[in-house]
Scaffold this motif. Structure first.
Motif, short mmCIF file in Angstrom:
data_model
loop_
_atom_site.label_atom_id
_atom_site.label_comp_id
_atom_site.label_asym_id
_atom_site.label_seq_id
_atom_site.Cartn_x
_atom_site.Cartn_y
_atom_site.Cartn_z
N THR A 565 0.80 -1.23 0.00
CA THR A 565 0.00 0.00 0.00
C THR A 565 0.83 1.28 0.00
OG1 THR A 565 -0.19 -0.04 2.43
CG2 THR A 565 -1.92 -1.16 1.17
N GLY A 601 -8.35 4.91 -5.12
CA GLY A 601 -9.53 4.17 -4.66
C GLY A 601 -9.76 2.89 -5.43
N ALA A 604 -7.14 0.41 -4.17
CA ALA A 604 -7.47 -0.02 -2.81
C ALA A 604 -8.69 -0.93 -2.79
CB ALA A 604 -7.70 1.20 -1.92
N SER A 605 -9.67 -0.65 -3.63
CA SER A 605 -10.87 -1.48 -3.65
C SER A 605 -10.56 -2.89 -4.14
CB SER A 605 -11.95 -0.84 -4.53
OG SER A 605 -11.52 -0.73 -5.87
N SER A 608 -8.40 -4.60 -1.20
CA SER A 608 -9.24 -4.90 -0.04
C SER A 608 -10.25 -6.00 -0.37
CB SER A 608 -9.97 -3.64 0.45
OG SER A 608 -10.84 -3.13 -0.54
N ARG A 632 -8.93 -5.10 5.80
CA ARG A 632 -9.07 -3.94 6.70
C ARG A 632 -7.87 -3.01 6.59
NH1 ARG A 632 -9.89 -6.38 11.92
NH2 ARG A 632 -7.62 -6.48 12.10
N THR A 634 -5.88 -2.45 4.05
CA THR A 634 -5.89 -1.67 2.81
C THR A 634 -6.81 -0.47 2.93
OG1 THR A 634 -5.46 -3.68 1.52
CG2 THR A 634 -6.33 -1.78 0.33
N LEU A 635 -7.98 -0.66 3.52
CA LEU A 635 -8.91 0.47 3.70
C LEU A 635 -8.32 1.51 4.64
CD1 LEU A 635 -12.37 -1.35 3.95
CD2 LEU A 635 -11.29 -0.30 1.95
N THR A 639 -7.40 5.41 3.66
CA THR A 639 -7.88 6.54 4.47
C THR A 639 -6.72 7.42 4.91
OG1 THR A 639 -9.71 5.17 5.26
CG2 THR A 639 -9.23 7.16 6.50
#
Length: 669
Positions: A565, A601, A604-605, A608, A632, A634-635, A639
């Protein structure tokens, strides 16, 4: 294209000849005390440590003996032990030692212990189930291994069957062609198949690598393909396809290289683990990242130039906007974000080390037969964790004192050795050889402790340390001890040391890549702080929710989350630094957030989704824990990059400028 496709076909075929190892114990270092003890015991004694318990209900003594005979006849089953091996059952049970009797026979329930040979777990456990039927129970390490063998491949397929449609949906929503997702998945899928095939040169892989590596490789490296094709799409507006691809390759090469390098070196740190299951996964992921990079930079351009007309024919409007005007709002949160993270970071760092860790496979779920059987046996006969000791056989008087002191230890229910079963008054030479071989080898006397702890945990590890202390008092270093609790104790020591090493190596390697990428002394600190804080927050959750966490999952994710990440932070910061050369810091950060939140995003989506799907589809505690931590984590990383990183870049704008080589930041005239 021909070479890549041919290698992928070969890889897809030969992967089925790569052996998969399901035993965690095999990955302990060869010099681990329990590993050495097991090697010595296998060399000295024909019988091994029991790894399975079988309970049959509503049986008489004679019926239990019949079950014992049937179980012993199964191929792969050795050393079936029951009450008749401990006492003379021809005498009334009422006059025998009741504690010994109830260890094996209680309330018309008979409990057998046995050893199942490595490599024969699946057929042997299936045959035992056939013998005992549905109403009786079986538990043990061999059964857990058999379950892993049966379920890992199917569950990996189930995860892929759910993941691929989810990834396709995410890509369709984020692209402008029905055909582009096919190109993305083909390029990375080719590299995954080649990677699976190259394992034939390693010899064997762990079940964790088999389950996790292909899916993780796909999720982490899709970004490379997306970046290349998006650049190609931009240049197509003004250039021919060939020229557009050349420019796209040139433009995307530094970014893809930087992204792949941080992930590559992060995963490379896993290969330095002494606990070789991490090294096995690390090697698979390192190969995967390298092959994905080559596929994207060599195979994908060729594939795209051959099929770009399909991209044109399948154009559709972009269903999701690629700009979101939230930069102004996020910028206003910079001070609260910094204060909140400042409050969280220390408790998160401390909590992630204090979680209730599990070092083995964990318990089987209660909704499975294995879990229900395990509980049924514990309810009827209590917990059972044997410990085997090998000591010098020359001094039976010393051995008797040693065993007497061991018997006094908390959680030691009973002991089995020559001095207790026969007595020091009878010389071993007076026994038949078959009886003598149960207790003695050429060099050692064998002592078995029947303990009532779990295989791991505070009580189990405290008992291990007590046994080691007593043994050292009597025999110094001249003894060997093994058993599941000793093995997991060694595993705990090894992986805790590994954790310190690989975390330092990962941070240093990624910091070096960031230093070269941004030519800045401060940027590595800013970016690693952002992602490492997300890692600590993620790993602290089990502590605050009082949920046990498999340590192998914790160790792997502490590296994988950082390595996978940090790319989000790199992508965001690169764009910000370019914008900062053209405008003041607030305008630059707002523009970066507005333009980059969509692409970050999307990445990450996908990652995740991989984690949560692994968590939902796997019954293996290790794979499941890796899944939930990845999803969790990755989210949380997303953020932190979108909210916390902009705050750092704005607040520390001046120090960043002073510690960066030729930043060329915009100056108001």
């Amino acid at each position: 294209m021909t070479i890549f496709i041919l290698l992928a076909v070969i890889g897809a075929i030969v992967q089925f000849w790569v052996p998969v190892n399901y035993s965690m114990v095999d990955y302990l270092p060869e010099n681990a005390p329990s590993t050495t003890a097991m090697d010595v015991m296998e060399e000295e004694f024909d019988s091994a440590v029991a790894n399975t318990r079988v309970m049959v209900q509503d049986v008489s003594v004679q019926e239990a003996l019949a079950f014992k005979e049937d179980i012993a006849a199964i191929d792969g089953v050795n050393d079936v032990s029951w009450l008749d091996d401990a006492i003379d059952i021809r005498t009334p049970l009422e006059v025998a030692d009741q504690e010994t009797v109830e260890t094996y026979y209680k309330n018309d329930k008979a409990l057998f212990t046995l050893e199942i040979e490595e490599g024969k777990e699946v057929p042997a456990t299936e045959a035992i189930y056939d013998v005992i039927g549905k109403d009786n129970a079986m538990a043990g390490d061999a059964l857990n291994t058999a379950i892993s063998q049966q379920k890992t491949g199917q569950e990996t397929f189930n995860a892929a069957a759910i993941l691929i449609p989810v990834v396709i949906l995410i890509l369709l929503l984020s692209t402008r062609s029905w055909f582009e997702p096919v190109l993305f998945l083909t390029a990375i899928g080719i590299s995954v198949l080649i990677n699976l095939g190259t394992n034939i040169f390693i010899g064997e892989i762990s079940f964790i690598s088999q389950s996790v590596a292909p899916i993780l490789q796909l999720a982490v490296s899709l970004d490379y393909a997306i970046f290349l094709l998006h650049s190609f799409d931009d240049y197509r507006k003004t250039d021919s396809p060939e020229k557009a691809m050349k420019r796209a390759m040139k433009r995307s090469f530094p970014a893809v290289t930087a992204s792949a390098s941080t992930t590559f070196f992060g995963f490379l740190a896993l290969t330095f683990m002494d606990f070789e299951i991490g090294a096995d996964l690390g090697l698979n992921l390192v190969k995967g990242i390298l092959l994905s990079f080559l596929s994207v930079m060599v195979f994908l351009p060729a594939l795209t130039l051959i099929s770009y007309k399909w991209i044109d024919k399948t154009h559709h409007k972009q269903w999701l906007p690629n700009r979101y005007p939230i930069g102004k709002f996020v910028t206003k949160l910079r001070i609260p974000a910094l204060l909140l993270v400042a409050l969280i970071i220390v408790p998160a760092f401390l909590a992630q080390n204090e979680t209730n860790f599990i070092y083995g496979m964990g318990d089987n779920p209660d909704n499975t037969r294995a879990g229900q059987d395990e509980n049924a046996i514990k309810d009827a006969f209590g917990k059972y964790t044997p410990i085997v000791l090998l000591v010098d056989k020359g001094d039976l008087a010393r051995q008797e004192q040693f065993v007497d002191e061991l018997s006094e230890l908390k959680y030691v229910k009973s002991t089995v050795d020559y001095t207790g079963a026969v007595g020091t008054g009878i010389p071993p030479e007076y026994l038949e050889e078959s009886a003598r071989e149960q207790f003695f080898s050429e060099h050692y006397s064998r002592i078995i402790l029947n303990t009532t702890t779990d295989t791991e945990g505070d009580a189990a590890f405290a008992l291990v340390e007590d046994v080691k202390e007593v043994a050292a008092n009597y025999y110094g270093d001249d003894y060997y001890a093994t058993g599941e609790s000793f093995t997991l104790y060694d595993m705990k020591q090894v992986v805790q040391e590994d954790n310190k090493l690989v975390n330092v190596l990962t941070v240093v390697a990624i910091a070096a890549v960031l230093l070269i990428t941004f030519k800045s002394l401060s940027m590595p600190l800013v970016l690693i702080l952002t992602i490492q804080t997300a890692v600590w927050m993620n790993l602290a959750v089990p502590y605050f929710t009082n949920e046990p966490l498999v340590y192998i999952g914790y160790l792997i994710i502490s590296i994988v989350q950082l390595a996978a990440t940090v790319d989000y932070a790199i992508l965001f910061t690169e764009d910000y630094m370019n914008n900062r050369q053209e405008m003041p810091k607030f305008e630059a950060i707002k523009k970066t957030i507005n333009e980059k939140i969509f692409s970050i995003g999307v990445s990450a989506s996908i990652l995740s989704s991989v984690g949560f799907i692994m968590w939902l589809t796997s019954t293996d505690p290790i794979i499941s824990s890796i899944g939930i931590l990845l999803g969790r984590g990755t989210l949380l990383a997303f953020t932190m990059v979108v909210i916390f990183l902009p705050a750092l870049l704005v607040v520390f704008d001046k120090p960043i400028e002073k510690t960066t080589w030729r930043p060329n930041f915009y100056k108001r005239k």
